[in-house]
Design a protein around this motif. Structure first.
Motif, PDB file in Angstrom:
ATOM      1  N   UNK A 200      10.878  27.809  51.008  1.00  0.00           N
ATOM      2  CA  UNK A 200      12.313  27.768  50.719  1.00  0.00           C
ATOM      3  C   UNK A 200      12.635  28.549  49.450  1.00  0.00           C
ATOM      4  N   UNK A 201      11.785  28.418  48.441  1.00  0.00           N
ATOM      5  CA  UNK A 201      12.003  29.133  47.176  1.00  0.00           C
ATOM      6  C   UNK A 201      11.900  30.643  47.373  1.00  0.00           C
ATOM      7  N   UNK A 202      10.876  31.067  48.122  1.00  0.00           N
ATOM      8  CA  UNK A 202      10.669  32.501  48.361  1.00  0.00           C
ATOM      9  C   UNK A 202      11.834  33.073  49.172  1.00  0.00           C
ATOM     10  N   UNK A 203      12.184  32.419  50.276  1.00  0.00           N
ATOM     11  CA  UNK A 203      13.284  32.903  51.115  1.00  0.00           C
ATOM     12  C   UNK A 203      14.596  32.918  50.337  1.00  0.00           C
ATOM     13  N   UNK A 204      14.805  31.891  49.523  1.00  0.00           N
ATOM     14  CA  UNK A 204      16.029  31.812  48.737  1.00  0.00           C
ATOM     15  C   UNK A 204      16.135  32.976  47.755  1.00  0.00           C
ATOM     16  N   UNK A 205      15.023  33.313  47.104  1.00  0.00           N
ATOM     17  CA  UNK A 205      15.017  34.434  46.158  1.00  0.00           C
ATOM     18  C   UNK A 205      15.316  35.752  46.878  1.00  0.00           C
ATOM     19  N   UNK A 206      14.746  35.930  48.067  1.00  0.00           N
ATOM     20  CA  UNK A 206      14.989  37.152  48.844  1.00  0.00           C
ATOM     21  C   UNK A 206      16.447  37.238  49.279  1.00  0.00           C
ATOM     22  N   UNK A 207      16.981  36.138  49.801  1.00  0.00           N
ATOM     23  CA  UNK A 207      18.378  36.107  50.250  1.00  0.00           C
ATOM     24  C   UNK A 207      19.326  36.362  49.079  1.00  0.00           C
ATOM     25  N   UNK A 208      19.033  35.732  47.945  1.00  0.00           N
ATOM     26  CA  UNK A 208      19.867  35.921  46.761  1.00  0.00           C
ATOM     27  C   UNK A 208      19.833  37.371  46.289  1.00  0.00           C
TER      28      UNK A 208
ATOM     29  N   UNK B 215      27.972  36.250  49.462  1.00  0.00           N
ATOM     30  CA  UNK B 215      27.207  35.026  49.705  1.00  0.00           C
ATOM     31  C   UNK B 215      28.028  34.001  50.472  1.00  0.00           C
ATOM     32  N   UNK B 216      29.287  33.858  50.099  1.00  0.00           N
ATOM     33  CA  UNK B 216      30.153  32.858  50.741  1.00  0.00           C
ATOM     34  C   UNK B 216      30.428  33.197  52.200  1.00  0.00           C
ATOM     35  N   UNK B 217      30.685  34.476  52.469  1.00  0.00           N
ATOM     36  CA  UNK B 217      30.936  34.903  53.853  1.00  0.00           C
ATOM     37  C   UNK B 217      29.710  34.628  54.725  1.00  0.00           C
ATOM     38  N   UNK B 218      28.539  34.965  54.204  1.00  0.00           N
ATOM     39  CA  UNK B 218      27.307  34.728  54.948  1.00  0.00           C
ATOM     40  C   UNK B 218      27.074  33.229  55.133  1.00  0.00           C
ATOM     41  N   UNK B 219      27.401  32.453  54.103  1.00  0.00           N
ATOM     42  CA  UNK B 219      27.253  30.997  54.172  1.00  0.00           C
ATOM     43  C   UNK B 219      28.098  30.417  55.307  1.00  0.00           C
ATOM     44  N   UNK B 220      29.365  30.827  55.380  1.00  0.00           N
ATOM     45  CA  UNK B 220      30.256  30.308  56.426  1.00  0.00           C
ATOM     46  C   UNK B 220      29.808  30.773  57.813  1.00  0.00           C
TER      47      UNK B 220
END
Length: 268
Positions: free
Chosen positions: A218-226, A252-257
């Motif tokens: 989760x940490x690795x994927x989160x860093x890549x996505x960010x 980020x928000x558009x992708x989140x929704x």
């Protein structure tokens, strides 16, 4: 693209976005798993008091924000450990105090007019070498902490009572986690600002959690996505001449929704 990367300020901006993404990926995942988003938001807004303190006494803003944020973070940890039922009111009070304290000190600073917007909404295009060094050090600290204490953080995140029975000092690691949140906030200020920092710490981990089976993944994927959000947001801000911090968070928000809607449709 090659012409864009030839600009020094854009090189610093891209590098800063990636470095901040690593910090947010690590700490943001812990924040999301432990459901500490409101505490992270309180610390991020209260950090403005440290910026006001720095300008009032003529010291480096990063130093003032770091010391003040860590102090308030530890205070929040101490109070919320003793009073879990009213922690939202406590965090809200510290949130308001930090913002008000910073604004008053900046108003009282003689002969200095601070650009309030750059700290509230970020100015990644103006990021300097000192900030890059600071965020790099923060990343190194976080990576070392995860390598050494990964099992302990997993234990307190998923079952703190079981961790305590296994001999893990849950209280100590709670303090450490809150202090890490403060460092992450200070490192992210210049990228997206105090107002938007909580979005970069929570949106990528939320998305990464969907594709992860372990906290480390989760940490690795989160860093890549960010990092992707930061790079795309920077390109859009440069092309359309809009605020970089807001552009990053909008992506980020558009992708989140989109992810939320996709999950809802898939469940139906």
């Amino acid at each position: 693209m090659q012409e864009l990367l030839s600009l020094t300020f854009m090189q610093n901006a891209f590098l800063g976005g990636i470095l901040v993404s690593i910090a947010c990926g690590i700490v943001g995942s812990l924040v999301v798993i432990n459901r500490m988003t409101f505490i992270a938001g309180g610390i991020s807004h209260a950090a403005y008091g440290g910026i006001g303190l720095a300008f009032y006494f003529g010291i480096a803003p990063l130093l003032g924000a770091t010391v003040f944020s860590i102090f308030l973070a530890l205070l929040v940890a101490f109070i919320t450990l003793k009073d879990k039922e009213r922690f939202d009111s406590i965090v809200g009070a510290i949130w308001a105090f930090g913002m008000a304290f910073g604004i008053i000190l900046i108003d009282l600073t003689p002969g200095y007019n601070v650009d309030l917007m750059s700290y509230l909404f970020g100015s990644i295009l103006a990021i300097d070498k000192n900030t890059l060094y600071f965020v790099s050090m923060v990343d190194i600290i976080f990576i070392i902490m995860m390598c050494v204490f990964y099992r302990q953080f997993c234990a307190i995140s998923f079952d703190s009572e079981f961790a305590r029975l296994k001999g893990v000092n849950s209280t100590l690691f709670y303090y450490v986690l809150v202090a890490m949140m403060a460092l992450c906030v200070v490192g992210t200020i210049q990228v997206v600002g105090l107002i938007l920092v909580i979005s970069l710490m929570t949106i990528p981990p939320y998305i990464a959690e969907i594709f992860s089976k372990r906290l480390g993944e989760m940490m690795v994927y989160s860093a890549i996505i960010s990092s992707i959000f930061c790079i795309v947001g920077l390109l859009l801000s440069y092309k359309f001449d809009i605020t970089s911090g807001a552009s990053i968070i909008m992506v980020a928000s558009i992708f989140f929704f989109m992810v939320v809607i996709f999950k809802r449709l898939k469940s139906l």
